[in-house]
Write a protein that holds these residues in place. Structure first.
Motif, PDB file in Angstrom:
ATOM      1  N   GLY A   1      -4.809  49.671  -9.768  1.00 10.81           N
ATOM      2  CA  GLY A   1      -3.799  48.740  -8.508  1.00 10.81           C
ATOM      3  C   GLY A   1      -5.112  48.065  -8.040  1.00 10.81           C
ATOM      4  N   ASN A   2      -4.598  47.481  -6.920  1.00  8.05           N
ATOM      5  CA  ASN A   2      -5.205  45.795  -6.619  1.00  8.05           C
ATOM      6  C   ASN A   2      -6.344  46.948  -6.522  1.00  8.05           C
ATOM      7  OD1 ASN A   2      -6.004  44.280  -5.308  1.00  8.05           O
ATOM      8  ND2 ASN A   2      -4.486  44.166  -3.102  1.00  8.05           N
ATOM      9  N   GLN A   3      -7.962  45.441  -7.103  1.00 10.14           N
ATOM     10  CA  GLN A   3      -9.060  45.819  -7.279  1.00 10.14           C
ATOM     11  C   GLN A   3      -9.726  44.604  -6.563  1.00 10.14           C
ATOM     12  OE1 GLN A   3     -10.558  48.559  -8.343  1.00 10.14           O
ATOM     13  NE2 GLN A   3      -7.934  48.940  -8.898  1.00 10.14           N
ATOM     14  N   GLY A   4      -9.263  43.687  -5.377  1.00 14.00           N
ATOM     15  CA  GLY A   4      -9.335  42.119  -5.241  1.00 14.00           C
ATOM     16  C   GLY A   4      -9.253  41.171  -5.706  1.00 14.00           C
ATOM     17  N   ASN A   5      -9.737  40.307  -4.804  1.00 13.29           N
ATOM     18  CA  ASN A   5      -9.285  38.822  -6.189  1.00 13.29           C
ATOM     19  C   ASN A   5     -10.289  38.462  -6.368  1.00 13.29           C
ATOM     20  OD1 ASN A   5      -7.570  36.426  -6.610  1.00 13.29           O
ATOM     21  ND2 ASN A   5      -7.683  35.313  -4.797  1.00 13.29           N
ATOM     22  N   THR A   6     -10.974  39.090  -7.387  1.00 16.92           N
ATOM     23  CA  THR A   6     -11.972  38.686  -8.053  1.00 16.92           C
ATOM     24  C   THR A   6     -11.770  39.018  -9.626  1.00 16.92           C
ATOM     25  OG1 THR A   6     -14.523  38.201  -7.245  1.00 16.92           O
ATOM     26  CG2 THR A   6     -13.785  41.107  -6.959  1.00 16.92           C
ATOM     27  N   TRP A   7     -13.224  38.562 -10.250  1.00 20.95           N
ATOM     28  CA  TRP A   7     -13.182  38.799 -11.276  1.00 20.95           C
ATOM     29  C   TRP A   7     -13.784  39.808 -11.300  1.00 20.95           C
ATOM     30  CZ3 TRP A   7      -9.994  37.639 -14.762  1.00 20.95           C
ATOM     31  CH2 TRP A   7      -9.293  37.076 -15.771  1.00 20.95           C
ATOM     32  N   LEU A   8     -14.179  40.899 -12.326  1.00 24.09           N
ATOM     33  CA  LEU A   8     -14.812  41.768 -11.736  1.00 24.09           C
ATOM     34  C   LEU A   8     -15.579  42.292 -13.175  1.00 24.09           C
ATOM     35  CD1 LEU A   8     -12.412  44.202 -10.601  1.00 24.09           C
ATOM     36  CD2 LEU A   8     -14.582  43.126  -9.477  1.00 24.09           C
ATOM     37  N   THR A   9     -16.350  43.153 -13.903  1.00 24.91           N
ATOM     38  CA  THR A   9     -17.352  43.561 -15.294  1.00 24.91           C
ATOM     39  C   THR A   9     -16.782  44.867 -15.645  1.00 24.91           C
ATOM     40  OG1 THR A   9     -18.874  43.098 -14.854  1.00 24.91           O
ATOM     41  CG2 THR A   9     -18.589  41.378 -15.450  1.00 24.91           C
ATOM     42  N   ALA A  10     -16.990  45.169 -17.265  1.00 27.35           N
ATOM     43  CA  ALA A  10     -17.098  46.343 -17.140  1.00 27.35           C
ATOM     44  C   ALA A  10     -17.330  46.558 -18.051  1.00 27.35           C
ATOM     45  CB  ALA A  10     -15.506  46.903 -17.286  1.00 27.35           C
ATOM     46  N   THR A  11     -18.745  47.656 -18.417  1.00 31.26           N
ATOM     47  CA  THR A  11     -18.804  47.670 -19.808  1.00 31.26           C
ATOM     48  C   THR A  11     -18.653  49.540 -20.210  1.00 31.26           C
ATOM     49  OG1 THR A  11     -21.490  46.583 -19.076  1.00 31.26           O
ATOM     50  CG2 THR A  11     -20.829  48.141 -20.992  1.00 31.26           C
ATOM     51  N   VAL A  12     -17.887  49.219 -21.926  1.00 26.50           N
ATOM     52  CA  VAL A  12     -17.366  50.791 -21.787  1.00 26.50           C
ATOM     53  C   VAL A  12     -18.498  51.341 -23.710  1.00 26.50           C
ATOM     54  CG1 VAL A  12     -15.883  51.812 -22.677  1.00 26.50           C
ATOM     55  CG2 VAL A  12     -15.286  49.881 -21.240  1.00 26.50           C
ATOM     56  N   GLY A  13     -19.165  51.970 -23.353  1.00 28.87           N
ATOM     57  CA  GLY A  13     -19.685  52.873 -25.176  1.00 28.87           C
ATOM     58  C   GLY A  13     -18.313  53.107 -25.366  1.00 28.87           C
ATOM     59  N   MET A  14     -18.713  52.383 -26.588  1.00 28.79           N
ATOM     60  CA  MET A  14     -17.283  52.657 -28.414  1.00 28.79           C
ATOM     61  C   MET A  14     -17.864  53.796 -28.415  1.00 28.79           C
ATOM     62  SD  MET A  14     -15.699  49.884 -27.079  1.00 28.79           S
ATOM     63  CE  MET A  14     -14.357  49.976 -28.531  1.00 28.79           C
ATOM     64  N   PRO A  15     -17.206  55.042 -29.295  1.00 31.83           N
ATOM     65  CA  PRO A  15     -17.135  55.914 -30.676  1.00 31.83           C
ATOM     66  C   PRO A  15     -17.140  54.796 -31.657  1.00 31.83           C
ATOM     67  CG  PRO A  15     -14.950  55.680 -29.685  1.00 31.83           C
ATOM     68  CD  PRO A  15     -15.714  54.681 -28.740  1.00 31.83           C
ATOM     69  N   SER A  16     -17.997  55.633 -32.705  1.00 34.12           N
ATOM     70  CA  SER A  16     -18.633  55.519 -34.303  1.00 34.12           C
ATOM     71  C   SER A  16     -17.377  55.098 -34.640  1.00 34.12           C
ATOM     72  CB  SER A  16     -19.579  55.950 -34.687  1.00 34.12           C
ATOM     73  OG  SER A  16     -20.710  56.307 -33.587  1.00 34.12           O
ATOM     74  N   SER A  17     -16.937  54.058 -35.197  1.00 33.10           N
ATOM     75  CA  SER A  17     -15.799  53.963 -36.072  1.00 33.10           C
ATOM     76  C   SER A  17     -14.199  53.613 -35.374  1.00 33.10           C
ATOM     77  CB  SER A  17     -15.860  54.719 -37.629  1.00 33.10           C
ATOM     78  OG  SER A  17     -17.462  54.905 -37.646  1.00 33.10           O
TER      79      SER A  17
END
Length: 142
Positions: free
Chosen positions: A121-137
């Motif tokens: 959905g609409n998150q507003g007219n702005t650039w956002l960041t996300a940081t996601v933990g990655m599982p091994s391999s």
């Protein structure tokens, strides 16, 4: 072989903005990502900005071909995280018709993808960041 692939990718990338050949060039880049995978990866990634620019084209056919090419390239890039890592990225989701954006990963040999992060959905007219933990391999999920 690498020099030939580089020339081929560069020639196709140069045609992306061509009104008559842009769609076909994007389709050919997607096919290269599917067929050549890792061998073409450095050259495809170097052209990624031109492909992403084409997602804003006025022609729906060109937009769709650009999205398909970008997806094929991202899916061809293996990610190998031997330890604990995270991925940080920027995203922009604005407008009443905004759909869903997700980051999915599958462990090697698995056919099941796990959604690691999603927004919709609409998150507003702005650039956002996300940081996601990655599982091994992990690898990008198709």
């Amino acid at each position: 072989m690498a020099a030939e692939l580089k020339k081929e990718v560069e020639a196709l990338a140069a045609k992306i903005s061509d009104k008559t050949g842009g769609k076909e060039a994007l389709e050919a880049l997607a096919a290269l990502a599917d067929e050549k995978g890792g061998a073409a990866q450095p050259f495809l990634v170097a052209s990624f900005d031109k492909i992403m620019d084409a997602t804003g084209d006025k022609s729906k056919n060109v937009k769709d071909a650009a999205v398909a090419a970008a997806k094929a390239i991202l899916e061809s890039v293996p990610l190998d995280f031997p330890g604990a890592y995270s991925m940080t990225f920027w995203y922009h989701m604005y407008g009443s018709t905004t759909g869903r954006l997700s980051l999915d990963a599958a462990l090697p040999g698995s056919t099941q993808a796990t959604t690691l992060w999603q927004e919709s959905g609409n998150q507003g007219n702005t650039w956002l960041t996300a940081t996601v933990g990655m599982p091994s391999s992990s690898t990008p999920a198709p």
